[in-house]
Design a protein around this motif. Structure first.
Motif, PDB file in Angstrom:
ATOM      1  N   LEU A   1      -2.276  -1.194  -3.737  1.00 35.35           N
ATOM      2  CA  LEU A   1      -3.190  -0.056  -3.572  1.00 35.35           C
ATOM      3  C   LEU A   1      -2.400   1.232  -3.539  1.00 35.35           C
ATOM      4  CD1 LEU A   1      -6.041   1.139  -2.861  1.00 35.35           C
ATOM      5  CD2 LEU A   1      -5.429   0.791  -0.455  1.00 35.35           C
ATOM      6  N   LEU A   2      -2.865   2.218  -4.290  1.00 33.87           N
ATOM      7  CA  LEU A   2      -2.303   3.567  -4.288  1.00 33.87           C
ATOM      8  C   LEU A   2      -3.359   4.505  -3.719  1.00 33.87           C
ATOM      9  CD1 LEU A   2       0.501   4.395  -5.394  1.00 33.87           C
ATOM     10  CD2 LEU A   2      -0.646   5.280  -7.429  1.00 33.87           C
ATOM     11  N   THR A   3      -2.940   5.440  -2.831  1.00 33.48           N
ATOM     12  CA  THR A   3      -3.938   6.287  -2.146  1.00 33.48           C
ATOM     13  C   THR A   3      -3.657   7.785  -2.319  1.00 33.48           C
ATOM     14  OG1 THR A   3      -2.714   6.303  -0.046  1.00 33.48           O
ATOM     15  CG2 THR A   3      -4.266   4.488  -0.394  1.00 33.48           C
ATOM     16  N   PRO A   4      -3.662   8.312  -3.531  1.00 37.77           N
ATOM     17  CA  PRO A   4      -3.452   9.759  -3.697  1.00 37.77           C
ATOM     18  C   PRO A   4      -4.682  10.554  -3.269  1.00 37.77           C
ATOM     19  CG  PRO A   4      -4.064   8.792  -5.794  1.00 37.77           C
ATOM     20  CD  PRO A   4      -3.937   7.644  -4.813  1.00 37.77           C
TER      21      PRO A   4
ATOM     22  N   MET B   1      -5.839   5.011 -15.005  1.00 34.29           N
ATOM     23  CA  MET B   1      -4.602   5.002 -14.222  1.00 34.29           C
ATOM     24  C   MET B   1      -4.386   3.643 -13.564  1.00 34.29           C
ATOM     25  SD  MET B   1      -3.419   7.354 -10.954  1.00 34.29           S
ATOM     26  CE  MET B   1      -3.027   8.807 -11.929  1.00 34.29           C
ATOM     27  N   ARG B   2      -5.458   3.099 -13.007  1.00 38.98           N
ATOM     28  CA  ARG B   2      -5.326   1.810 -12.329  1.00 38.98           C
ATOM     29  C   ARG B   2      -4.836   0.734 -13.298  1.00 38.98           C
ATOM     30  NH1 ARG B   2      -7.209  -2.626 -12.187  1.00 38.98           N
ATOM     31  NH2 ARG B   2      -8.864  -2.143 -13.693  1.00 38.98           N
ATOM     32  N   GLU B   3      -5.409   0.733 -14.504  1.00 45.58           N
ATOM     33  CA  GLU B   3      -5.018  -0.259 -15.496  1.00 45.58           C
ATOM     34  C   GLU B   3      -3.599  -0.013 -15.998  1.00 45.58           C
ATOM     35  OE1 GLU B   3      -8.005   0.075 -18.473  1.00 45.58           O
ATOM     36  OE2 GLU B   3      -9.624  -0.646 -17.164  1.00 45.58           O
ATOM     37  N   THR B   4      -3.263   1.243 -16.277  1.00 44.31           N
ATOM     38  CA  THR B   4      -1.944   1.582 -16.816  1.00 44.31           C
ATOM     39  C   THR B   4      -0.831   1.222 -15.828  1.00 44.31           C
ATOM     40  OG1 THR B   4      -2.898   3.417 -18.079  1.00 44.31           O
ATOM     41  CG2 THR B   4      -0.515   3.461 -17.713  1.00 44.31           C
ATOM     42  N   LEU B   5      -1.083   1.443 -14.538  1.00 45.36           N
ATOM     43  CA  LEU B   5      -0.067   1.181 -13.514  1.00 45.36           C
ATOM     44  C   LEU B   5      -0.151  -0.238 -12.958  1.00 45.36           C
ATOM     45  CD1 LEU B   5      -0.137   4.550 -11.509  1.00 45.36           C
ATOM     46  CD2 LEU B   5       1.423   3.844 -13.341  1.00 45.36           C
TER      47      LEU B   5
ATOM     48  N   ALA C   1      -5.848  -1.868  -6.967  1.00 47.74           N
ATOM     49  CA  ALA C   1      -6.883  -0.895  -6.590  1.00 47.74           C
ATOM     50  C   ALA C   1      -6.281   0.495  -6.488  1.00 47.74           C
ATOM     51  CB  ALA C   1      -7.525  -1.292  -5.270  1.00 47.74           C
ATOM     52  N   LEU C   2      -7.153   1.483  -6.656  1.00 44.93           N
ATOM     53  CA  LEU C   2      -6.780   2.896  -6.521  1.00 44.93           C
ATOM     54  C   LEU C   2      -7.825   3.551  -5.622  1.00 44.93           C
ATOM     55  CD1 LEU C   2      -5.114   5.410  -7.510  1.00 44.93           C
ATOM     56  CD2 LEU C   2      -6.771   5.595  -9.384  1.00 44.93           C
ATOM     57  N   LEU C   3      -7.361   4.227  -4.592  1.00 43.28           N
ATOM     58  CA  LEU C   3      -8.267   4.938  -3.684  1.00 43.28           C
ATOM     59  C   LEU C   3      -7.938   6.426  -3.741  1.00 43.28           C
ATOM     60  CD1 LEU C   3     -10.446   4.741  -1.356  1.00 43.28           C
ATOM     61  CD2 LEU C   3      -8.500   4.813   0.218  1.00 43.28           C
ATOM     62  N   ILE C   4      -8.910   7.228  -4.171  1.00 40.62           N
ATOM     63  CA  ILE C   4      -8.704   8.679  -4.246  1.00 40.62           C
ATOM     64  C   ILE C   4      -9.460   9.331  -3.106  1.00 40.62           C
ATOM     65  CG2 ILE C   4      -8.971  10.752  -5.652  1.00 40.62           C
ATOM     66  CD1 ILE C   4      -8.943   8.970  -8.131  1.00 40.62           C
TER      67      ILE C   4
ATOM     68  N   ILE D   1       0.866  -1.188   0.000  1.00 42.23           N
ATOM     69  CA  ILE D   1       0.000   0.000   0.000  1.00 42.23           C
ATOM     70  C   ILE D   1       0.897   1.230   0.000  1.00 42.23           C
ATOM     71  CG2 ILE D   1      -1.881   1.189   1.192  1.00 42.23           C
ATOM     72  CD1 ILE D   1      -2.398  -1.462   2.669  1.00 42.23           C
ATOM     73  N   ILE D   2       0.593   2.170  -0.887  1.00 45.30           N
ATOM     74  CA  ILE D   2       1.490   3.318  -1.052  1.00 45.30           C
ATOM     75  C   ILE D   2       0.729   4.632  -0.978  1.00 45.30           C
ATOM     76  CG2 ILE D   2       3.169   4.436  -2.554  1.00 45.30           C
ATOM     77  CD1 ILE D   2       3.767   1.762  -3.805  1.00 45.30           C
ATOM     78  N   ASP D   3       1.261   5.546  -0.183  1.00 44.68           N
ATOM     79  CA  ASP D   3       0.804   6.935  -0.153  1.00 44.68           C
ATOM     80  C   ASP D   3       1.781   7.707  -1.045  1.00 44.68           C
ATOM     81  OD1 ASP D   3      -0.304   9.364   0.391  1.00 44.68           O
ATOM     82  OD2 ASP D   3       0.316   9.454   2.489  1.00 44.68           O
ATOM     83  N   PRO D   4       1.362   8.068  -2.276  1.00 45.41           N
ATOM     84  CA  PRO D   4       2.323   8.560  -3.275  1.00 45.41           C
ATOM     85  C   PRO D   4       2.600  10.059  -3.176  1.00 45.41           C
ATOM     86  CG  PRO D   4       0.162   8.438  -4.247  1.00 45.41           C
ATOM     87  CD  PRO D   4       0.006   7.969  -2.818  1.00 45.41           C
ATOM     88  N   LYS D   5       3.685  10.448  -3.809  1.00 44.82           N
ATOM     89  CA  LYS D   5       4.045  11.860  -3.949  1.00 44.82           C
ATOM     90  C   LYS D   5       4.698  12.075  -5.306  1.00 44.82           C
ATOM     91  CE  LYS D   5       2.922  13.863  -0.017  1.00 44.82           C
ATOM     92  NZ  LYS D   5       2.033  12.750   0.370  1.00 44.82           N
TER      93      LYS D   5
END
Length: 469
Positions: free
Chosen positions: A185-188, A213-217, A221-224, A169-173
């Motif tokens: 999971l990405l949580t921007p 974005m979810r498919e490309t990366l 899962a993607l949580l916004i 699980i990643i909190d991105p920057k």
């Protein structure tokens, strides 16, 4: 007993310092406030705050990050030890510990001072190896990226975790999310997402770009997170799920993202589904924004929030729920006001009376006669409005914090248990005749009488309706 699952938090750690004091004058040297510092607090920040949020929920957690050989670094290690976080911090004498100092007065940030240098060097092989070792020993991996440089080898860490079957699980920057390819999971937040995907002018556009974005990366899962619009979860081959924001007084959004990712990781480690973990994280975020600075959420607070969310109306409480709310309010030094009545066909006089009662304290309780109670007092034709309707209308008034029903003819026993700080009745009463007044006074409370607005009453309203029918 199954073995306790472990979470590893890897990322940019920092020390959050709070200098708190009073402000009474402007500096003669320049037009800035002079803050007389009374209290100094030090807290875990960044990835360390994520670990603290996880450990607060009795979840085993280790923390990997870079600190300096300095006082701030030693404070960070001491705080980790006190919290019960497994310390896998790396001390580097060539870099200073990131330290963020906030000066606060009257519950407002006056200024923030950052003491930091990004890490320009690629982390050493020994540092990467330590991260990989922690990944292998954990069940869920959290990568907390604050863009300070410790997670430069993030792609390598993701690949290592996925090769070992770990959830990541990643909190991105930053402006390049391709480095997070393959994570669970990405949580921007919305602004971070739009920085990559472009501005979204509608939910439809947001949803389309999120799925792309979810498919490309190659994300599971993607949580916004979307501020007042709550948060939306996008999973492969599933419809998006939006978790509505919970209405709360926002005091400080510092660390809210840390709480979200920490709660998701914690409840995934406890074998909850991703949507359920996100639902709990959404509730947790609504709690933490009501606190000052980077803060944590306890099980008690989460359980209370979940009970509120499951009620038809979160202001209509049982006696037991109300006793719990009163305890929390008193812990916050809030003054509790209480009044009671039938409130059948609420009119302007009622509204004015309740607003006046609310101004006497911080929280207003309205004890409401049940339908059976009203019938015994007012007669078989009353109430006009049933108890559910009356309670719902009362709970919708901005002046009312909590509504509680009682079946007795008087609320005396209820008042004796709740013991408000101030008991309020209409000025047509004598204090000696008010049920529950003696108990409130003996407990050190007050009894106040409030005037009603002339010309308004439920009886008059009913009679007028009869005349017109």
């Amino acid at each position: 007993m199954p073995a306790t699952k472990k979470i590893a938090v890897i990322g940019d750690v920092m020390l959050d310092c709070y200098w708190i004091g009073s402000t009474h004058r402007i500096s003669p040297e320049s037009p800035v406030p002079v803050v007389n510092i009374k209290t100094i607090e030090k807290k875990l920040g960044g990835a360390a705050n994520v670990a603290l949020n996880i450990q607060t929920l009795d979840q085993t957690v280790s923390l990997v990050g870079l600190i300096g050989d300095d006082d701030a670094g030693r404070d960070l290690k001491d705080l980790c030890q006190s919290a019960g976080i497994i310390d896998a911090l790396i001390t580097d004498s060539q870099h200073a510990t990131i330290n963020k100092l906030r000066v606060i007065s009257r519950q407002q940030h006056v200024v923030r001072c950052d003491f930091e240098e990004n890490y320009p060097d690629t982390p050493s092989k020994s540092t990467v190896d330590l991260c990989k070792k922690e990944i292998e020993s954990a069940d869920v991996i959290v990568l907390s990226d604050y863009g300070k440089g410790f997670l430069q080898p993030v792609s390598e860490l993701i690949a290592h975790a996925r090769a070992h079957g770990k959830k990541v699980i990643i909190d991105p920057k930053g402006d390049d999310f391709t480095k997070y390819r393959g994570s669970t999971l990405l949580t921007p937040n919305l602004s971070e997402f739009e920085k990559i995907a472009g501005t979204c002018h509608s939910d439809e556009e947001l949803f389309e770009k999120a799925q792309t974005m979810r498919e490309t990366l190659d994300l599971e899962a993607l949580l916004i997170t979307r501020s007042e619009k709550g948060m939306t979860l996008f999973e492969k081959d599933k419809e998006p799920i939006t978790f509505s924001a919970q209405a709360r007084d926002v005091f400080d959004v510092t660390g809210a993202g840390d709480t979200v990712i920490a709660l998701i990781a914690t409840f995934l480690a406890k074998d909850h589904s991703l949507p359920e973990a996100c639902r709990i994280a959404n509730l947790g975020a609504s709690i933490v924004v009501g606190k000052m600075g980077a803060s944590t959420v306890s099980y008690d607070e989460l359980n209370r929030a979940m009970r509120e969310a499951s009620r038809a109306h979160h202001r209509i409480l049982t006696k037991e729920e109300l006793l719990e709310e009163i305890k929390i309010a008193h812990d916050r030094q809030e003054k509790i006001v209480m009044t009671n009545g039938c409130f059948d066909i609420i009119h302007k006089g009622h509204v004015s009376y309740l607003e006046a009662a609310r101004r006497l304290g911080d929280r207003l309780i309205v004890a409401l006669n049940s339908d059976a109670s009203v019938k015994r007092i007012k007669g078989p034709e009353r109430p006009i409005m049933d108890e559910e309707s009356r309670a719902s209308v009362l709970a919708s008034l901005s002046s009312v914090d909590w509504v509680v029903l009682f079946d007795e003819d008087t609320p005396e026993s209820l008042i004796n248990e709740l013991l408000p700080d101030i008991l309020v009745k209409g000025s047509d009463y004598e204090v000696s005749d008010i049920k529950g007044a003696e108990a409130v006074l003996n407990n050190g409370g007050e009894v106040k009488l409030i005037d009603f607005i002339d010309g308004y009453s439920t009886t008059k309203a009913i009679n007028k309706i009869k005349q017109l029918s």
